[in-house]
Design a protein around this motif. Structure first.
Motif, PDB file in Angstrom:
ATOM      1  N   LEU A   1       0.795  -1.219   0.000  1.00 31.40           N
ATOM      2  CA  LEU A   1       0.000   0.000   0.000  1.00 31.40           C
ATOM      3  C   LEU A   1       0.827   1.267   0.000  1.00 31.40           C
ATOM      4  CD1 LEU A   1      -2.779  -1.023   2.519  1.00 31.40           C
ATOM      5  CD2 LEU A   1      -3.001  -0.721   0.067  1.00 31.40           C
ATOM      6  N   ASP A   2       2.010   1.204   0.576  1.00 27.14           N
ATOM      7  CA  ASP A   2       2.757   2.451   0.756  1.00 27.14           C
ATOM      8  C   ASP A   2       3.746   2.723  -0.364  1.00 27.14           C
ATOM      9  OD1 ASP A   2       3.194   4.767   2.213  1.00 27.14           O
ATOM     10  OD2 ASP A   2       5.016   3.928   3.091  1.00 27.14           O
TER      11      ASP A   2
ATOM     12  N   GLY B   1       3.357   1.163  -3.854  1.00 29.43           N
ATOM     13  CA  GLY B   1       2.950   0.834  -5.213  1.00 29.43           C
ATOM     14  C   GLY B   1       2.405   2.020  -5.968  1.00 29.43           C
TER      15      GLY B   1
ATOM     16  N   ARG C   1      -0.594   3.966  -7.898  1.00 21.71           N
ATOM     17  CA  ARG C   1      -1.998   4.037  -7.516  1.00 21.71           C
ATOM     18  C   ARG C   1      -2.858   3.002  -8.234  1.00 21.71           C
ATOM     19  NH1 ARG C   1      -5.120   6.723  -8.595  1.00 21.71           N
ATOM     20  NH2 ARG C   1      -6.619   6.272  -6.979  1.00 21.71           N
TER      21      ARG C   1
ATOM     22  N   SER D   1      -0.379  15.962 -11.641  1.00 23.00           N
ATOM     23  CA  SER D   1       0.836  15.744 -10.854  1.00 23.00           C
ATOM     24  C   SER D   1       1.261  14.283 -10.970  1.00 23.00           C
ATOM     25  CB  SER D   1       0.579  16.122  -9.388  1.00 23.00           C
ATOM     26  OG  SER D   1       1.754  16.019  -8.639  1.00 23.00           O
ATOM     27  N   LEU D   2       0.282  13.388 -10.960  1.00 20.89           N
ATOM     28  CA  LEU D   2       0.584  11.965 -11.078  1.00 20.89           C
ATOM     29  C   LEU D   2       1.080  11.630 -12.488  1.00 20.89           C
ATOM     30  CD1 LEU D   2       0.562   9.221  -9.689  1.00 20.89           C
ATOM     31  CD2 LEU D   2      -1.833   8.969 -10.334  1.00 20.89           C
TER      32      LEU D   2
ATOM     33  N   THR E   1       4.648  12.705 -12.742  1.00 18.14           N
ATOM     34  CA  THR E   1       5.456  11.810 -11.909  1.00 18.14           C
ATOM     35  C   THR E   1       5.675  10.472 -12.619  1.00 18.14           C
ATOM     36  OG1 THR E   1       4.603  12.842  -9.906  1.00 18.14           O
ATOM     37  CG2 THR E   1       5.549  10.656  -9.667  1.00 18.14           C
TER      38      THR E   1
ATOM     39  N   THR F   1       5.089   7.472  -2.519  1.00 21.62           N
ATOM     40  CA  THR F   1       3.738   7.837  -2.944  1.00 21.62           C
ATOM     41  C   THR F   1       2.835   6.608  -2.920  1.00 21.62           C
ATOM     42  OG1 THR F   1       4.314   7.450  -5.248  1.00 21.62           O
ATOM     43  CG2 THR F   1       4.550   9.697  -4.434  1.00 21.62           C
ATOM     44  N   GLY F   2       1.573   6.845  -3.041  1.00 18.70           N
ATOM     45  CA  GLY F   2       0.606   5.747  -3.030  1.00 18.70           C
ATOM     46  C   GLY F   2      -0.077   5.671  -1.686  1.00 18.70           C
TER      47      GLY F   2
ATOM     48  N   PRO G   1      -0.641  10.759  -3.874  1.00 17.61           N
ATOM     49  CA  PRO G   1      -0.254  10.030  -5.076  1.00 17.61           C
ATOM     50  C   PRO G   1       1.065  10.483  -5.686  1.00 17.61           C
ATOM     51  CG  PRO G   1      -2.111  11.484  -5.522  1.00 17.61           C
ATOM     52  CD  PRO G   1      -1.899  11.500  -4.052  1.00 17.61           C
ATOM     53  N   THR G   2       1.471  11.708  -5.381  1.00 19.02           N
ATOM     54  CA  THR G   2       2.742  12.175  -5.938  1.00 19.02           C
ATOM     55  C   THR G   2       3.513  12.924  -4.861  1.00 19.02           C
ATOM     56  OG1 THR G   2       1.972  14.356  -6.636  1.00 19.02           O
ATOM     57  CG2 THR G   2       1.641  12.538  -8.171  1.00 19.02           C
TER      58      THR G   2
END
Lengths: 295, 379, 429
Positions: free
Chosen positions: B192-193, B195, B197, B258-259, B262, C366-367, C372-373
């Motif tokens: 979860l921390d 990976g 999204r 932003s994602l 990234t 992230t995540g 997310p970022t």
């Protein structure tokens, strides 16, 4: 400095600043008792607010009171005090997020203008689209307004993505209050399509100086290169006012201009340097700008 | 389009029992119902349309929109509406569980009240719900949940700051899911921390349709890169395959621009690792060219780990923006110069600048894009 | 004979560019060229006197009392001799290079070594000199660059969507300490003499709330700024200016009031919350939240607060209060449950708030449940210290003065929070 003395002094100050005494459970009971004297309940709210972190159920009580249209205004305001401050961090208050939104909507219907205004402010901060609609409607139709025009524009300004750009243009074009127009001009800087309107205001010698000044800041933000053109035109204009000339020169100097000074503006700057008295704001602004350009 | 006209367009379907496909057309960014409105208003309108699918039934054409909103919506109203739309589906497809779980992780820290009793709700008399309540209701409606999503729901239920009622609803989802759990083996849940999204969603769907028949080309499109260099986009795209993404620096949705940038930085790093950094070009193009100056592009990319090089650049369009948007059939809408809504989309062009692959309305994964770019049949 | 002597300050032999805080500074001196000398070379380390500036004192070892001058005998073969520079508490430099040391080589006036430095300390914004203030504002405006500069990173880090990384949990104070340090280092990259000033919100601050500094409230949505104020070109999110007015209090005469039933705690009241971190952390509500909410405008919500430059001075004061609490109660060991919540305790449950966790966004993790970022990684480097590292942990922000280990020294201090090692502690960075 003797650190021991310094420490002793601080310890004495801290010792004299004991936290407020009182039992939190008693205070919560007093606050929750709708039949109790308002003054007692407000005093109880003070203790509950300051020590809300000790019991997560305090937040449910504060939200309940805020949303209770039948409760006393002063008590609801006191509950809102606690909620507003604890919004800066309390995860226990966060658990009440949905209930808080509903309570704030109810507080918007209160008779008390202070409570209403603060609820509107808090919802607007949260970018509530229903509140944004009411603010926009109120700018179009005074009879529908939920707050003053200036506040309406200000509150819409919390959200870059509100549906307000058309009404802001109307405000700039036709509103009678200069402060409201200034606020609208500022927000329009986010929209490149408003550049022409902003430029018109900046160039208009019949406008109030403060409005033109805000317009200049807006134009510089939205179109820095066009701002340079307009600013040098103003400087070169014999008939324009010293105040706006000094303002645009200072903005050019601070942000740095990308072009060299056009000949007509340069000539005007020379004239200002030669003919104005030392200490005049325009002469100072001109001097600083020339120095920066030379560097 | 004002409220009355918009509501008439929606009610023409919902109240006259017309086929709900008529609503799907309204969801496109260029449908006309969003033009000129701010992003918050656009979200309200999209949410109103999506929520209607609960009653009208969810047509196949609306599924990509629902999926996209569940994965990327930042607005509780839209996410709640998308969750409601799932319950209009004819089949209780377990695949929705991945998208609903993605929405849950996006929304669990902002479980706000929403009201669907009227397009402009009267909060004092209307009934309210919350976004997590709607997601939980749809998860329960599905009945059978892939085992892979259960740990995520459990973690969401344990989130600090989640209200007791929402926690209870999620607990009920888990309890019921355990009795009907099945693992269809599609994807493993990642840590979860760390990976991406996309951890909770099924593998990338099939190839999205390519833009065709636009009648435009890129001949007039000029761009400026993050270093201030001006060039022809067509010339840039010629000679190497290029992955093209879109974004803008004022995007407030952390699950979108932003994602995207990234992930493009991640893609850049992965290409470099395998020595293919110069073989594949990366172009990240702003929707907001008036605001996104070269300096802003550079700073935004740098802050997200994207390194500007000759073949990997951020661009603003200085001429021919409409041609570019038409050529690629970009899904973006505006209010004035401000973007009011955009899809998440990615394009792969061949060495002639022709689009050969498109990821539309989906959180594309770096692995998938890399695989496409490096496959033997790649452009 | 003219022996040549080299002085090394924290491993650097440069004769300028040294920045000190209140923490003692480890130095060495050695003979690099004896020029025929055979006996130990006598030197005297002393405070540079020909310029005004922060006085420095010296000692051969941590156990000794510092003095204005320190005589040393250096090994003629070049072995280094250790000594310490000890800045004098509450005597900070106002200008770059205004502090300095001179090393006199006995009998050789022309052989002296002169090194300039600055005792660089975070000041009370209301007491800054005009020059200090203007340098700070100029650097801040340059970082903003009319809305196109790197300041936007700091705006992007402090939003509703990222607030759980930094608020409502034990890491509130450490996260904001790192955030301020990151910003301060960006400002120092523009002008190394700049430090972040703090706003003492429990005192009137008329010099701060001036048109020449952070702006004077006018009752309208924007404070008045002088045309020459560098912040006059401040832009965030494409919108020029600063949206802020008081909730009715007079910023020329009064301190920030908070709200009627939730006032801003004074410094003494804040420090009186308790000597254990769990008691002290309550200050996230008041004074912190109460100070924020003393205004109408950007600063009164987490999502928009970073649009207002005052926000950083408000938080600098919050951090100063934590630093002062640490000094008062000698709380520098993060492993001590009185200094910081132990893992799993109330407030230190969520990832990013436990002592050993790295902090977002500098860690680039992230995540969910992280955002997310990560729009800013790593933390800005410093030319004077490696701490707290590129990807700081919560725990790395606690021993900021280097009380427990010189390696922990983060390179900042406050004008009213001294360095005072515990008996038996280390002797500073």
């Amino acid at each position: 400095m003797d650190l021991d003395d310094y420490r002793r002094q601080l310890e004495a100050d801290v010792g004299a600043a004991a936290p407020p005494a009182g039992d939190l459970a008693d205070a919560m009971a007093t606050l929750a008792d709708r039949s109790g004297p308002v003054a007692d309940r407000v005093e109880a709210a003070r203790l509950v607010n300051m020590r809300a972190h000790e019991r997560p159920d305090t937040f449910g009580l504060l939200v309940d009171i805020l949303g209770d249209g039948g409760d006393a205004t002063d008590v609801r305001l006191a509950a809102l005090d606690g909620i507003e401050v604890h919004q800066f961090g309390s995860s226990a208050l966060k658990e009440q997020r949905a209930e808080l939104t509903v309570a704030l909507k109810r507080a918007m219907e209160a008779d008390d203008p202070d409570l209403r205004e603060r609820a509107i402010d808090m919802l607007a901060r949260g970018r509530d689209v229903d509140v944004q609609r009411q603010l926009i409607d109120g700018l179009r139709d005074r009879t529908a307004a939920i707050t003053t025009p200036q506040r309406s524009v200000e509150l819409l300004g919390y959200d870059l993505k509100a549906d307000h750009y058309d009404v802001l243009k109307d405000v700039v074009a036709g509103h009678e209050d200069a402060e409201t127009r200034r606020e609208a001009l500022r927000l329009l800087a986010a929209d490149a399509e408003s550049e022409a309107l902003i430029e018109t205001v900046v160039r208009d010698k019949d406008e109030e100086a403060a409005v033109r000044d805000t317009g200049a800041a807006a134009l510089q933000a939205v179109a820095p290169e066009q701002f340079e053109v307009v600013a040098y035109d103003i400087v070169a204009d014999d008939n324009d006012y010293d105040e706006i000339k000094a303002s645009v020169l200072t903005k050019l100097t601070q942000q740095g201009s990308t072009t060299s000074i056009p000949a007509e503006a340069a000539a005007q700057l020379d004239t200002i340097q030669n003919e104005r008295a030392d200490g005049e704001p325009l002469k100072e602004a001109a001097r600083r700008h020339i120095e920066q350009q030379d560097n | 389009m004002d409220d009355a006209e918009f509501l008439e367009r929606v009610s023409a379907v919902t109240e006259r029992h017309a086929p709900p496909d008529g609503l799907v057309d309204l969801l496109a960014e260029d449908s006309g119902v969003f033009a000129g409105h701010g992003a918050r208003e656009v979200a309200r309108r999209r949410g109103w349309i999506l929520a209607a699918f609960e009653q009208t039934g969810l047509p196949e054409g609306a599924v990509p929109y629902v999926r996209e909103e569940l994965e990327t919506a930042h607005d509780p109203y839209v996410a709640a509406a998308a969750a409601k739309a799932v319950r209009g589906s004819a089949a209780r497809d377990g695949e929705f569980a991945y998208h609903l779980t993605a929405a849950l992780t996006n929304m669990v820290q902002r479980d706000d009240a929403v009201c669907f009793d009227g397009f402009v709700p009267n909060w004092s008399v209307g009934s309210t719900t919350t976004v997590v309540a709607e997601i939980a209701a749809s998860l329960r409606w599905l009945g059978r949940l892939p085992a892979a999503v259960v740990p995520t729901i459990e973690a969401a239920a344990a989130t600090v700051g989640l209200g007791a009622a929402a926690r209870q609803r999620l607990t009920e989802v888990i309890t019921e899911a355990e009795s009907v759990a099945e693992d269809d083996g599609r994807v493993e849940l990642r840590h979860l921390d760390t990976g991406e999204r996309s951890c909770c969603r099924p593998a990338s769907p099939g190839a999205d349709p390519l833009p065709t028949g636009t009648g435009r080309d890129l001949a007039r499109v000029r761009v400026e890169d993050q270093a201030g260099a001006s060039l022809s986009l067509a010339a840039f795209l010629t000679g190497r395959p290029t992955v093209i993404a879109f974004f803008y620096t004022r995007c407030e949705n952390p699950y979108k621009c932003s994602l995207t940038v990234t992930k493009m930085a991640d893609l850049q790093a992965r290409l470099a690792q395998i020595g293919r950094g110069d073989d594949v070009q990366l172009a990240i193009v702003s929707y907001d060219s008036a605001h996104d100056t070269a300096a802003r592009l550079a700073r935004y990319g740098q802050a997200r780990g994207f390194v500007g090089t000759d073949h990997h650049r951020l661009f603003r369009v200085v001429d021919g923006e409409e041609d570019l948007h038409t050529y690629l059939a970009i899904n973006v809408g505006y209010a004035g110069s401000l973007v009011n809504r955009h899809a998440v989309e990615l394009f792969l062009t061949n060495d002639a600048g022709v689009v050969v692959r498109r990821w539309e309305r989906t959180l594309w994964s770096v692995d998938d894009v890399l695989e496409q770019v490096l496959s033997p049949s790649a452009p | 004979m003219r022996p040549t002597v080299e002085v090394s300050i924290r491993g650097s032999t440069a004769t300028a560019g040294h920045y000190f805080t209140w923490s003692p500074v480890d130095c060495t001196a050695r003979v690099t060229d004896p020029d025929g000398a055979v006996d130990p070379v006598a030197i005297t380390v002393r405070n540079r006197t020909h310029t005004a500036g922060a006085p420095l004192t010296f000692r051969a070892a941590a156990a000794e009392a510092p003095a204005d001058q320190l005589p040393l005998l250096l090994d003629v073969a070049g072995a280094p001799t250790s000594f310490q520079i000890v800045p004098v508490f509450q005597s900070a430099s106002e200008e770059n290079h205004s502090a300095g040391i001179v090393v006199d080589v006995a009998g050789e006036v022309d052989a002296s070594v002169e090194i300039s430095a600055m005792v660089r300390i975070r000041p009370d914004a209301d007491t800054m000199t005009t020059a200090q203030r203007d340098r700070y504002l100029t650097a801040f405006a340059a970082l903003n660059d009319g809305g196109a500069g790197r300041f936007q990173d700091f705006r992007d880090m402090h939003l509703d969507s990222t607030s759980d990384e930094a608020h409502g949990n034990a890491g509130f104070l450490p996260w904001h300490r790192a955030y301020l340090l990151d910003l301060e280092r960006e400002l120092q990259a523009i002008d190394p003499s700049v430090t972040l000033p703090y706003w003492r919100f429990d005192r009137p601050a008329p010099n701060l709330f001036s048109p020449h500094f952070i702006g004077q409230s006018t009752g309208t949505s924007q404070p008045e700024l002088a045309p020459s104020n560098p912040l006059a070109t401040w832009v965030t999110d494409g919108i020029p200016g600063i949206q802020r007015r008081t909730t009715g209090w007079n910023d020329q005469k009064e301190s920030a009031p908070g709200l009627p039933t939730f006032p801003v705690r004074t410094e003494a009241e804040t420090l009186a919350l308790g000597s254990v971190f769990q008691q002290f952390w309550v200050m996230e509500g008041s004074p912190h939240g109460a100070a924020h909410i003393s205004f109408v405008g950007s600063i009164n919500s987490i999502d928009s607060a970073a649009r207002d430059p005052l926000f950083f001075m408000l938080h600098c004061n919050v951090d100063r209060l934590w630093a002062k609490w640490q000094w008062l109660n000698r709380r520098y060991d993060g492993g001590d449950s009185a200094t910081y919540h132990p893992d799993g305790a109330f407030g230190a449950v969520r990832v990013g708030h436990k002592r050993g966790d790295t902090m977002w966004p500098w860690n680039a993790v992230t995540g969910w449940p992280r955002p997310p970022t990560a729009p800013r990684t790593p933390l800005a480097p410093s030319p004077v210290t490696a701490a707290p590292g590129d990807y700081p942990t919560v725990g790395a922000m606690i021993d900021y003065q280097g009380q427990l280990s010189p390696d922990n020294w983060c390179g900042f201090d406050y004008d009213d929070v001294p360095f005072e090692p515990e008996p038996g502690g280390t002797d500073g960075p």
